[in-house]
Design a protein around this motif. Structure first.
Motif, short mmCIF file in Angstrom:
data_model
loop_
_atom_site.label_atom_id
_atom_site.label_comp_id
_atom_site.label_asym_id
_atom_site.label_seq_id
_atom_site.Cartn_x
_atom_site.Cartn_y
_atom_site.Cartn_z
N TYR A 158 0.90 -1.04 0.02
CA TYR A 158 -0.02 0.12 -0.02
C TYR A 158 0.97 1.38 0.09
O TYR A 158 1.63 1.48 0.89
N VAL A 159 0.90 2.00 -0.90
CA VAL A 159 1.63 3.19 -1.07
C VAL A 159 0.98 4.60 -1.00
O VAL A 159 -0.01 4.57 -1.57
N ARG A 160 1.83 5.40 -0.88
CA ARG A 160 1.25 6.82 -0.80
C ARG A 160 2.26 7.95 -1.54
O ARG A 160 3.59 7.74 -1.00
N LEU A 161 1.84 8.69 -2.08
CA LEU A 161 2.72 9.69 -2.94
C LEU A 161 2.58 11.04 -2.15
O LEU A 161 1.16 11.48 -2.17
N LEU A 162 3.33 11.60 -1.48
CA LEU A 162 3.38 12.76 -0.94
C LEU A 162 4.06 13.97 -1.41
O LEU A 162 5.32 13.79 -2.18
N ARG A 163 3.54 15.25 -1.44
CA ARG A 163 4.55 16.28 -1.57
C ARG A 163 5.43 16.49 -0.50
O ARG A 163 5.35 16.54 0.75
N ALA A 164 6.74 16.53 -1.17
CA ALA A 164 7.92 16.55 -0.01
C ALA A 164 7.80 17.66 0.86
O ALA A 164 8.32 17.82 1.88
N SER A 165 7.43 18.99 0.16
CA SER A 165 7.46 20.07 0.96
C SER A 165 6.51 20.26 2.15
O SER A 165 7.00 20.83 3.12
N ASP A 166 5.33 19.51 2.12
CA ASP A 166 4.49 19.74 3.35
C ASP A 166 4.04 18.34 3.70
O ASP A 166 3.08 18.19 4.73
N ARG A 167 4.41 17.36 2.98
CA ARG A 167 3.89 15.78 3.37
C ARG A 167 2.59 15.55 3.15
O ARG A 167 1.91 14.72 3.83
N SER A 168 1.85 16.34 2.39
CA SER A 168 0.33 16.40 2.07
C SER A 168 0.34 15.11 1.12
O SER A 168 1.26 14.87 0.20
N ILE A 169 -0.88 14.31 0.97
CA ILE A 169 -0.88 12.99 0.36
C ILE A 169 -1.28 13.57 -0.96
O ILE A 169 -2.52 14.27 -1.36
N VAL A 170 -0.79 13.13 -2.32
CA VAL A 170 -1.12 13.52 -3.56
C VAL A 170 -2.03 12.29 -4.02
O VAL A 170 -3.07 12.57 -4.66
N ALA A 171 -1.62 11.10 -3.56
CA ALA A 171 -2.59 9.79 -4.08
C ALA A 171 -1.93 8.78 -3.30
O ALA A 171 -0.91 8.94 -2.86
N SER A 172 -2.92 7.94 -3.44
CA SER A 172 -2.61 6.44 -2.40
C SER A 172 -3.33 5.23 -3.19
O SER A 172 -4.53 5.60 -3.72
N ARG A 173 -2.61 4.18 -2.93
CA ARG A 173 -3.46 3.09 -3.90
C ARG A 173 -2.53 1.67 -3.25
O ARG A 173 -1.36 1.78 -2.72
N GLU A 174 -3.37 0.79 -2.94
CA GLU A 174 -2.89 -0.56 -2.90
C GLU A 174 -2.62 -1.37 -4.31
O GLU A 174 -3.28 -1.24 -5.16
N PHE A 175 -1.41 -2.14 -4.26
CA PHE A 175 -0.99 -2.82 -5.45
C PHE A 175 -0.81 -4.41 -4.96
O PHE A 175 -0.11 -4.58 -3.85
N ALA A 176 -1.32 -5.45 -5.80
CA ALA A 176 -1.03 -6.70 -5.45
C ALA A 176 -0.82 -7.67 -6.51
O ALA A 176 -1.19 -7.16 -7.64
N ALA A 177 -0.18 -8.73 -6.15
CA ALA A 177 0.20 -9.55 -7.43
C ALA A 177 0.44 -10.86 -6.69
O ALA A 177 0.89 -10.99 -5.76
N THR A 178 0.21 -11.86 -7.47
CA THR A 178 0.55 -13.26 -7.06
C THR A 178 1.27 -13.94 -8.30
O THR A 178 1.23 -13.64 -9.40
N ALA A 179 2.25 -14.84 -8.15
CA ALA A 179 3.06 -15.63 -8.96
C ALA A 179 3.11 -17.30 -8.50
O ALA A 179 3.76 -17.21 -7.11
N PRO A 180 3.03 -17.94 -9.26
CA PRO A 180 3.13 -19.58 -8.77
C PRO A 180 4.55 -19.95 -8.87
O PRO A 180 5.37 -19.23 -9.59
#
Length: 222
Positions: A158-180
């Motif tokens: 689960y990742v969040r993209l922040l503005r480095a200047s004020d740590r405000s959240i630009v966007a966030s999303r969960e990413f998942a994958a599986t592999a046998p």
């Protein structure tokens, strides 16, 4: 005098007894086989033709992780509520630090970021990519055969993209994958980890590219 001399003899005798025991202990430690070390590889995302380059510079901070994953040991989950570790096998670095380093390399591999670095450099950046490791484990999965099971690698970040200047959240999303895994051999299990993490990091890189271009539209170029 006699009592002092006798005490000295007893101390010397104890030292002679402990010396061989200590040597045996060290010999046993040294004779233990060293664990096999494994590394994972960065992904090379397939950037869509005509994708806009994000001119924002990105710093990737070390991901947070539960204690069971914040280790060099390779996790196996026989059930959702149980965690074990593969004997005699280790990652070359702690999982959160390894994943962060591979994320930086994957962002570089897009060819669409002016700069992507790890935390601790002190450089002034535009965006910070932070996240949580929600799953990073091999797991047993049932197959069609009665009583048969196979192994697959599961990666969820689960990742969040922040503005480095004020740590405000630009966007966030969960990413998942599986592999046998092709088999129960450690090399095949590590290959499954590599495939699952590679898919997740590719998706994160393309998402960061898109969100970075949106966050700094005046600094984006085609």
């Amino acid at each position: 005098m006699d009592s002092r001399f006798g005490k000295m003899l007893r101390v010397a005798g104890l030292g002679l007894m402990l010396g061989p025991l200590g040597a045996c202990a060290l010999a046993n430690v040294a004779s233990e086989p060293a664990p096999s070390l494994y590394v994972l590889t960065a992904a090379t995302p397939q950037v869509p033709a005509g994708a806009v380059a994000a001119m924002a510079q990105v710093v990737v901070e070390e991901f947070s992780a539960p204690a069971a994953v914040d280790t060099t040991r390779i996790v196996f989950q026989p059930s959702p509520n149980e965690i074990k570790y593969y004997a005699g096998a280790r990652w070359s670095d702690r999982a959160p630090r390894m994943i962060a380093a591979l994320t930086v390399e994957t962002l570089h591999n897009t060819g669409h970021f002016p700069s992507a670095i790890g935390s601790g450099s002190g450089a002034r950046m535009d965006l910070a990519l932070v996240g949580d490791i929600r799953q990073f484990a091999a797991a047993r999965v049932a197959t069609q055969g009665l009583g048969q099971a196979a192994t697959e690698a599961r990666v969820t970040l689960y990742v969040r993209l922040l503005r480095a200047s004020d740590r405000s959240i630009v966007a966030s999303r969960e990413f998942a994958a599986t592999a046998p895994s092709a088999s129960g051999k450690m090399t095949d299990i590590v290959a499954a980890y590599d495939a699952a993490l590679g898919q997740v990091l590719s998706d994160i890189a393309l998402w960061t590219l898109d969100e970075g271009a949106k966050a700094f539209p005046k600094r984006a170029s085609s």
